[in-house]
Write a protein that holds these residues in place. Sequence first.
Motif, PDB file in Angstrom:
ATOM      1  N   SER A  66       0.973  -1.287   0.012  1.00  0.00           N
ATOM      2  CA  SER A  66       0.057  -0.016   0.053  1.00  0.00           C
ATOM      3  C   SER A  66       0.834   1.223   0.100  1.00  0.00           C
ATOM      4  CB  SER A  66      -1.114   0.103   1.148  1.00  0.00           C
ATOM      5  OG  SER A  66      -0.337  -0.070   2.357  1.00  0.00           O
ATOM      6  N   VAL A  71       5.893   3.724  -7.536  1.00  0.00           N
ATOM      7  CA  VAL A  71       5.550   2.872  -8.413  1.00  0.00           C
ATOM      8  C   VAL A  71       6.194   3.581  -9.791  1.00  0.00           C
ATOM      9  CG1 VAL A  71       3.985   1.535  -9.804  1.00  0.00           C
ATOM     10  CG2 VAL A  71       3.815   1.655  -7.449  1.00  0.00           C
ATOM     11  N   PRO A  83      -0.154   4.206  -6.035  1.00  0.00           N
ATOM     12  CA  PRO A  83      -1.378   3.761  -5.987  1.00  0.00           C
ATOM     13  C   PRO A  83      -1.605   3.290  -4.564  1.00  0.00           C
ATOM     14  CG  PRO A  83      -0.136   2.657  -7.608  1.00  0.00           C
ATOM     15  CD  PRO A  83       0.722   3.466  -6.880  1.00  0.00           C
ATOM     16  N   SER A  86      -1.062  -1.896  -4.525  1.00  0.00           N
ATOM     17  CA  SER A  86      -0.571  -2.711  -5.634  1.00  0.00           C
ATOM     18  C   SER A  86      -0.415  -4.000  -5.610  1.00  0.00           C
ATOM     19  CB  SER A  86       0.812  -1.788  -6.031  1.00  0.00           C
ATOM     20  OG  SER A  86       0.735  -0.595  -6.195  1.00  0.00           O
ATOM     21  N   PRO A 103       2.354  -3.014 -11.689  1.00  0.00           N
ATOM     22  CA  PRO A 103       1.606  -3.862 -10.786  1.00  0.00           C
ATOM     23  C   PRO A 103       0.651  -4.642 -11.605  1.00  0.00           C
ATOM     24  CG  PRO A 103       1.765  -1.899  -9.523  1.00  0.00           C
ATOM     25  CD  PRO A 103       2.212  -1.725 -11.032  1.00  0.00           C
ATOM     26  N   ILE A 106      -4.027  -2.956  -9.511  1.00  0.00           N
ATOM     27  CA  ILE A 106      -3.885  -1.427  -8.723  1.00  0.00           C
ATOM     28  C   ILE A 106      -5.500  -1.171  -8.386  1.00  0.00           C
ATOM     29  CG2 ILE A 106      -3.814   0.834  -8.919  1.00  0.00           C
ATOM     30  CD1 ILE A 106      -1.391   0.479 -10.665  1.00  0.00           C
ATOM     31  N   GLU A 108      -7.153   2.237  -6.408  1.00  0.00           N
ATOM     32  CA  GLU A 108      -7.220   3.626  -6.148  1.00  0.00           C
ATOM     33  C   GLU A 108      -8.461   4.036  -5.379  1.00  0.00           C
ATOM     34  OE1 GLU A 108      -4.786   5.595  -6.176  1.00  0.00           O
ATOM     35  OE2 GLU A 108      -3.673   5.227  -7.963  1.00  0.00           O
ATOM     36  N   ASP A 118      -8.164   9.991 -10.713  1.00  0.00           N
ATOM     37  CA  ASP A 118      -8.278   8.445 -10.704  1.00  0.00           C
ATOM     38  C   ASP A 118      -9.136   7.911 -11.511  1.00  0.00           C
ATOM     39  OD1 ASP A 118      -6.840   8.328  -7.976  1.00  0.00           O
ATOM     40  OD2 ASP A 118      -8.517   8.543  -6.826  1.00  0.00           O
ATOM     41  N   LYS A 122      -5.067   8.453 -14.402  1.00  0.00           N
ATOM     42  CA  LYS A 122      -4.427   7.270 -14.063  1.00  0.00           C
ATOM     43  C   LYS A 122      -5.103   6.112 -14.746  1.00  0.00           C
ATOM     44  CE  LYS A 122      -2.920   8.460  -9.462  1.00  0.00           C
ATOM     45  NZ  LYS A 122      -2.843   8.173  -8.156  1.00  0.00           N
ATOM     46  N   TYR A 126      -2.343   3.567 -16.426  1.00  0.00           N
ATOM     47  CA  TYR A 126      -2.623   2.264 -16.155  1.00  0.00           C
ATOM     48  C   TYR A 126      -2.491   1.263 -17.168  1.00  0.00           C
ATOM     49  CZ  TYR A 126      -2.369   3.883 -11.289  1.00  0.00           C
ATOM     50  OH  TYR A 126      -2.118   4.698 -10.107  1.00  0.00           O
ATOM     51  N   VAL A 131      -0.894  -2.715 -16.761  1.00  0.00           N
ATOM     52  CA  VAL A 131      -1.584  -3.083 -15.464  1.00  0.00           C
ATOM     53  C   VAL A 131      -2.769  -3.971 -16.026  1.00  0.00           C
ATOM     54  CG1 VAL A 131      -3.149  -2.310 -13.769  1.00  0.00           C
ATOM     55  CG2 VAL A 131      -0.770  -0.976 -14.141  1.00  0.00           C
ATOM     56  N   TYR A 134      -7.691  -2.878 -12.854  1.00  0.00           N
ATOM     57  CA  TYR A 134      -7.892  -1.457 -11.987  1.00  0.00           C
ATOM     58  C   TYR A 134      -9.078  -1.469 -11.574  1.00  0.00           C
ATOM     59  CZ  TYR A 134      -7.538   3.862 -11.408  1.00  0.00           C
ATOM     60  OH  TYR A 134      -7.603   4.917 -10.916  1.00  0.00           O
TER      61      TYR A 134
END
Length: 185
Positions: A66, A71, A83, A86, A103, A106, A108, A118, A122, A126, A131, A134
Motif C-alpha cells: 500500500s 511505483v 497507488p 498495488s 503492478p 491496482i 485507488e 483516478d 490514471k 495504467y 496493469v 484496476y
Amino acid sequence: MPLLKEKIYTIEDIYHLPNGERAELIHGQLYMMSPPSYVHQTVCMEIAGTIRDYIRRNKGSCQVLSAPLAVNLNADDKTYVEPDISVICDRNKISDKGIQGAPDFIVEIVSPSSRKMDYSTKNAIYVDAGVREYWIVDPLKKRTTVYYYEEDAAPMIVPFDQPVTVEIYGDLQITISTLLQDFDL
C-alpha cells in the motif's frame, strides 16, 4: 516570440520534495497529493488486508503493498505514482526504491482531490503501462468501477453491497460494504 517551455520534472524532483510533501509524477508533470482521510485509510487497509489474507491462505506468490510506495510504471524517470494498493506478482519488479514496472492489480480509493486523476488520468496511464486490473473505489458514491484490461471490455460499476471478483485470481470476491460493516463511515 518563442513559447515558454513547460518544466519537465523527473523522479529526482520527487526525491527532493520537502519532508512531508507527497506528489505523483505523470509524463513529467508534478501533481501534489493531499493527506488521506480516515475513510480513505480504512477502506484501503480493509481491501489490502483481504487481498493479503487471500494470498497467504492460497500460498500465492504475489505481494500486496500500500501507499506510500513508489511505483515507476514504465521504468523511466518521468512517471512515478503511489497507488493506494498495488499487487505485484513478478517479485523481480520489487526493489528498495519501490516497484519498477506495472503492478498486476491496482486499487485507488477516490478522495475529493483525486477524483479526476483516478477516473481519467490514471486509468489511461495504467492501461498503457500494462496493469492487468484496476479498481476505482469511490466511498462517496459507494461504488467500485472495475477495469479488466486483459478482457478489453467496458468498465463495470459495482455497488458496495455487491461482490466484486478480483479477476487476476478468479475466485476472490470482495464485498466492500461487508468489509466496512464494523466502522462508522
